[in-house]
Enzyme design. Sequence first.
Site, PDB file in Angstrom:
ATOM      1  N   LYS A 110       0.877  -1.471  -0.001  1.00 40.36           N
ATOM      2  CA  LYS A 110       0.147  -0.219   0.048  1.00 40.36           C
ATOM      3  C   LYS A 110       0.748   1.341  -0.146  1.00 40.36           C
ATOM      4  CE  LYS A 110      -4.425  -1.405   0.483  1.00 40.36           C
ATOM      5  NZ  LYS A 110      -5.319  -1.005  -0.327  1.00 40.36           N
TER       6      LYS A 110
ATOM      7  N   SER B 141       0.967  -9.894  -0.751  1.00 44.41           N
ATOM      8  CA  SER B 141       0.520  -8.411  -0.706  1.00 44.41           C
ATOM      9  C   SER B 141       0.970  -7.810   0.537  1.00 44.41           C
ATOM     10  CB  SER B 141      -1.039  -8.181  -1.052  1.00 44.41           C
ATOM     11  OG  SER B 141      -1.954  -8.976  -0.009  1.00 44.41           O
TER      12      SER B 141
END
Length: 346
Positions: free
Chosen positions: A65, A316
């Site tokens: 992110k 991720s």
Amino acid sequence: MNFEREEGVNGLGDFLNGDKVYHAMKRLTPIVHRTPLLTSHTTDNIVGKHVYCKMENQQKTGAFKFRGASFKLMQLSKEQLAKGVLTASAGNHAQGVAHAAAKLGVKATIFMAEGTPLAKVNATRNYGAEVVLIGESFQEAYQASIEHQSVSGAVYIHPFDDYDIMAGQGTIAMEMLRQEDRMDTILVPIGGGGLISGIAVAAKHVNRNIRIIGVQAEGAPAIYESYHANSVMKSNKVSTIAEGIAVKEPGSLTLPVIREYVDDIVTVTDEQIASAIVYMLERNKTLMEGAGAAALAALFAHNDKIKSRHCGVIVSGGNLDIGAMSNIQQLAEQKTPKIEKAYMAL
């Protein structure tokens, strides 16, 4: 390191394409970690493919992110930054925004669901952001943050439904394909769709024949159902150990991109996710969170249907609440048959 704010470039903020992702990559290269591609002979032997795990759990803030948040903040004017930034997050976007804002000396306010793992809450606060815990799900925290935005005047940094965010996340794919250009398939976890949108556009910009397969948790399947029904589907309730992808409805910007660029979407159970977490911890000594394990779980669960010789897997994030490990081990024990059988045969 060069972490300069940049004014909007030639109107690129209005849409998403490969050139925009390439531009994002040039801007982010001095700032983000070039995370490794992890390979494992054991994994290759189990699935009968060459597997390359893109370890974004080793990215700054422990998840991908930071890429999208950093690129988004670079597009804001000095006047916008002076008002501060605001967002809602399941945890990883919060840390990405908080860290990027701290780099620029900008005030960040983050709304998070009350059930967000404490490790993510504390990490966000440690980056200097103000954290507001509210609601049972991301969607409820999001609604509260939108209401607050109308009062505060801060610039809203959406966790996924923003082309700049998508472009920043898409830099992962361009990195991967420079590290290993034989990849013919990439498995990507999906929450609201920002990560897979950026990756799909970027990957197909480099190689139009590459297949992009999305993965959702069975307990949070809004985009999976919307994709296969060709209609917008919303979940009244989400329930999964992968809280990072526990999103109730698709993004209005991400869903059209997904429909155009993504080749398939599958789901995985919490047991399959937990099994992948334990497998990676035992075999490769690396920690994945639930959302970060979803793509690897899909490789094990749906391997027979994934026609690939060189398969990329997006890990991720790795911001797992260690207190959840006992529950994860119990869930993994319910599901290990498929992995375990292959594993024991080696």
